[in-house]
Design a protein around this motif. Structure first.
Motif, PDB file in Angstrom:
ATOM      1  N   VAL A 142       0.966  -0.923   0.079  1.00 54.78           N
ATOM      2  CA  VAL A 142       0.025   0.395  -0.121  1.00 54.78           C
ATOM      3  C   VAL A 142       0.996   0.993   0.216  1.00 54.78           C
ATOM      4  CG1 VAL A 142      -2.556   0.840   1.134  1.00 54.78           C
ATOM      5  CG2 VAL A 142      -1.090  -1.339   2.140  1.00 54.78           C
ATOM      6  N   LYS A 143       0.351   2.454  -0.838  1.00 54.40           N
ATOM      7  CA  LYS A 143       1.642   3.219  -0.533  1.00 54.40           C
ATOM      8  C   LYS A 143       1.773   4.660   0.702  1.00 54.40           C
ATOM      9  CE  LYS A 143       1.475   6.589  -4.548  1.00 54.40           C
ATOM     10  NZ  LYS A 143       1.459   7.695  -5.381  1.00 54.40           N
ATOM     11  N   ASP A 144       0.771   4.124   1.268  1.00 57.06           N
ATOM     12  CA  ASP A 144       1.852   4.850   2.737  1.00 57.06           C
ATOM     13  C   ASP A 144       2.295   3.898   3.412  1.00 57.06           C
ATOM     14  OD1 ASP A 144      -0.457   3.449   3.582  1.00 57.06           O
ATOM     15  OD2 ASP A 144      -1.005   5.225   4.178  1.00 57.06           O
ATOM     16  N   GLN A 145       2.822   2.594   2.471  1.00 59.03           N
ATOM     17  CA  GLN A 145       3.366   1.654   3.524  1.00 59.03           C
ATOM     18  C   GLN A 145       4.908   1.560   2.463  1.00 59.03           C
ATOM     19  OE1 GLN A 145       1.106  -1.928   5.184  1.00 59.03           O
ATOM     20  NE2 GLN A 145       0.458  -1.039   6.249  1.00 59.03           N
ATOM     21  N   LEU A 146       5.536   2.203   2.248  1.00 60.82           N
ATOM     22  CA  LEU A 146       6.729   2.025   0.711  1.00 60.82           C
ATOM     23  C   LEU A 146       7.484   2.467   1.797  1.00 60.82           C
ATOM     24  CD1 LEU A 146       5.502   3.850  -2.640  1.00 60.82           C
ATOM     25  CD2 LEU A 146       5.976   1.139  -2.108  1.00 60.82           C
ATOM     26  N   PRO A 147       8.547   1.798   1.936  1.00 58.21           N
ATOM     27  CA  PRO A 147      10.025   2.219   2.495  1.00 58.21           C
ATOM     28  C   PRO A 147      10.251   3.635   2.722  1.00 58.21           C
ATOM     29  CG  PRO A 147      10.333   0.382   1.477  1.00 58.21           C
ATOM     30  CD  PRO A 147       8.873   1.029   0.980  1.00 58.21           C
ATOM     31  N   PRO A 148      11.101   3.955   3.690  1.00 58.06           N
ATOM     32  CA  PRO A 148      11.040   5.861   3.686  1.00 58.06           C
ATOM     33  C   PRO A 148      12.313   6.119   2.269  1.00 58.06           C
ATOM     34  CG  PRO A 148      11.642   4.976   5.000  1.00 58.06           C
ATOM     35  CD  PRO A 148      10.952   3.471   4.777  1.00 58.06           C
ATOM     36  N   THR A 149      12.179   7.338   1.815  1.00 58.83           N
ATOM     37  CA  THR A 149      13.836   7.755   0.917  1.00 58.83           C
ATOM     38  C   THR A 149      14.122   8.770   1.955  1.00 58.83           C
ATOM     39  OG1 THR A 149      14.645   7.586  -1.125  1.00 58.83           O
ATOM     40  CG2 THR A 149      12.430   8.298  -0.895  1.00 58.83           C
ATOM     41  N   GLY A 150      15.222   9.656   0.829  1.00 52.60           N
ATOM     42  CA  GLY A 150      15.300  11.066   1.271  1.00 52.60           C
ATOM     43  C   GLY A 150      14.835  11.652  -0.018  1.00 52.60           C
ATOM     44  N   PRO A 151      15.546  13.128   0.134  1.00 53.96           N
ATOM     45  CA  PRO A 151      15.102  14.175  -0.689  1.00 53.96           C
ATOM     46  C   PRO A 151      16.040  14.049  -2.187  1.00 53.96           C
ATOM     47  CG  PRO A 151      16.658  14.853   1.217  1.00 53.96           C
ATOM     48  CD  PRO A 151      15.938  13.597   1.760  1.00 53.96           C
ATOM     49  N   SER A 152      15.358  14.406  -3.690  1.00 53.85           N
ATOM     50  CA  SER A 152      16.311  13.987  -4.365  1.00 53.85           C
ATOM     51  C   SER A 152      16.408  15.046  -5.389  1.00 53.85           C
ATOM     52  CB  SER A 152      15.998  13.296  -5.770  1.00 53.85           C
ATOM     53  OG  SER A 152      14.639  12.610  -5.707  1.00 53.85           O
ATOM     54  N   GLY A 153      14.963  16.306  -4.666  1.00 52.54           N
ATOM     55  CA  GLY A 153      14.917  17.898  -5.227  1.00 52.54           C
ATOM     56  C   GLY A 153      16.469  18.889  -4.683  1.00 52.54           C
ATOM     57  N   CYS A 154      16.782  19.977  -5.266  1.00 46.20           N
ATOM     58  CA  CYS A 154      18.218  20.499  -4.791  1.00 46.20           C
ATOM     59  C   CYS A 154      17.397  21.796  -3.728  1.00 46.20           C
ATOM     60  CB  CYS A 154      18.086  22.078  -5.890  1.00 46.20           C
ATOM     61  SG  CYS A 154      18.325  21.119  -7.588  1.00 46.20           S
ATOM     62  N   ILE A 155      16.410  22.301  -3.974  1.00 42.38           N
ATOM     63  CA  ILE A 155      16.113  22.522  -2.200  1.00 42.38           C
ATOM     64  C   ILE A 155      15.477  22.203  -1.018  1.00 42.38           C
ATOM     65  CG2 ILE A 155      13.825  24.167  -1.396  1.00 42.38           C
ATOM     66  CD1 ILE A 155      14.173  25.428  -3.747  1.00 42.38           C
ATOM     67  N   GLU A 156      15.423  20.913  -1.470  1.00 41.58           N
ATOM     68  CA  GLU A 156      15.575  19.904  -0.001  1.00 41.58           C
ATOM     69  C   GLU A 156      16.395  20.016   0.424  1.00 41.58           C
ATOM     70  OE1 GLU A 156      12.680  16.477  -0.693  1.00 41.58           O
ATOM     71  OE2 GLU A 156      12.975  17.445  -3.023  1.00 41.58           O
ATOM     72  N   CYS A 157      17.388  19.875   0.213  1.00 46.62           N
ATOM     73  CA  CYS A 157      19.009  19.003   0.665  1.00 46.62           C
ATOM     74  C   CYS A 157      19.360  20.903   0.437  1.00 46.62           C
ATOM     75  CB  CYS A 157      19.794  18.660  -0.348  1.00 46.62           C
ATOM     76  SG  CYS A 157      19.723  16.433  -0.436  1.00 46.62           S
ATOM     77  N   HIS A 158      19.732  21.623   0.151  1.00 43.30           N
ATOM     78  CA  HIS A 158      20.192  22.887  -0.033  1.00 43.30           C
ATOM     79  C   HIS A 158      19.243  23.970   0.498  1.00 43.30           C
ATOM     80  CE1 HIS A 158      24.024  21.842  -1.671  1.00 43.30           C
ATOM     81  NE2 HIS A 158      22.944  20.623  -2.452  1.00 43.30           N
TER      82      HIS A 158
END
Ligand code: HEC
Ligand code: HEC
Ligand code: HEC
Length: 161
Positions: A142-158
């Motif tokens: 189910v969609k909300d039980q997918l494994p967590p991941t991190g950001p890939s967009g520029c602003i999310e990291c910088h």
């Protein structure tokens, strides 16, 4: 008495969080102790680089479900872990010349700190996202039980300064 024990427990926990977990890497020798930073590490460009983007707040201990060696790939498990910008590793401050830069993730390009971080950080987050997309399409999870991941967009990291 019970309260006191609890208070001491919380104090110890706080100490571990602020000081970090120490791994004894050389028996009794205090010089051999390795401090593992918990919480957030602020990642910056090497000295002398005029950064275009804000430094990156990296939640180190949130990555501990991943094998230490997948990031600390030179670590043999006995000695102290060295930083990414250790001399000769990913310490090159300038982007490689055009001829090499299209080989950004080659042996040469990867010495440039930005290529190294982007390959490791964005690479893994994108890989998890791609797998999650497949899982979602296969209706196995189910969609909300997918494994967590991190950001890939520029602003999310910088973040914008
Ligand atoms: C997702 C990648 C990643 C994982 C997994 C990871 N680390 Fe790290 N770790 C880093 C980064 C990035 C730094 C910052 C290095 C720097 O400042 O150059 C760091 C820093 C450190 C440092 C400080 C090194 C120094 O510069 O003195 C230690 C010690 C360390 N990690 C231990 C561990 C241990 C033990 C594990 C496994 C439980 C682990 N790390 C898992 C990415 C990771
Ligand atoms: C091997 C895979 C892997 C690597 C390499 C990796 N990450 Fe992650 N990252 C993850 C996963 C999985 C999560 C989700 C952790 C969680 O929420 O439990 C995450 C979460 C994050 C978050 C938290 C996002 C939020 O929701 O608050 C940030 C920020 C982040 N990573 C930055 C980085 C940076 C910077 C690097 C490179 C130094 C890096 N990551 C390397 C797998 C990775
Ligand atoms: C997963 C986190 C992550 C994402 C997403 C990310 N970066 Fe980075 N980036 C880093 C890290 C870590 C460094 C090395 C530390 C630093 O210089 O801030 C870095 C360094 C840089 C640098 C060199 C240093 C500087 O500030 O001039 C630039 C430029 C840069 N990134 C641009 C981008 C752009 C543009 C994007 C979007 C396409 C992006 N980054 C997406 C983590 C990330």
């Amino acid at each position: 008495m019970r309260m006191r024990c609890k208070a001491i427990g919380i104090l110890c926990f706080a100490l571990i969080i602020t000081v970090g977990i120490s791994f004894d890497v050389a028996g009794e020798d205090p010089e051999g102790q390795m401090i593992v930073p918990m919480g957030v590490i602020t990642l910056k460009a090497p000295q002398g680089v005029e950064s275009k983007k804000a430094p990156v707040e990296f939640p180190h201990s949130r990555h501990f479900a991943t094998d230490c060696k997948s990031c600390h790939h030179k670590w043999q498990g006995e000695e102290k872990i060295k930083g990414c910008q250790t001399s000769g590793c990913h310490d090159q401050a300038q982007a490689p010349k055009k001829a090499v830069s299209y080989l950004s993730y080659s042996d040469v390009g990867i010495k440039y700190f930005k290529y190294a971080y982007h390959q490791a950080c964005i690479g893994c987050h994108k890989e998890i996202k791609a797998k999650n997309r497949q899982l979602a399409q296969s209706y196995q999870v189910v969609k909300d039980q997918l494994p967590p991941t991190g950001p890939s967009g520029c602003i999310e990291c910088h973040p914008k300064e």
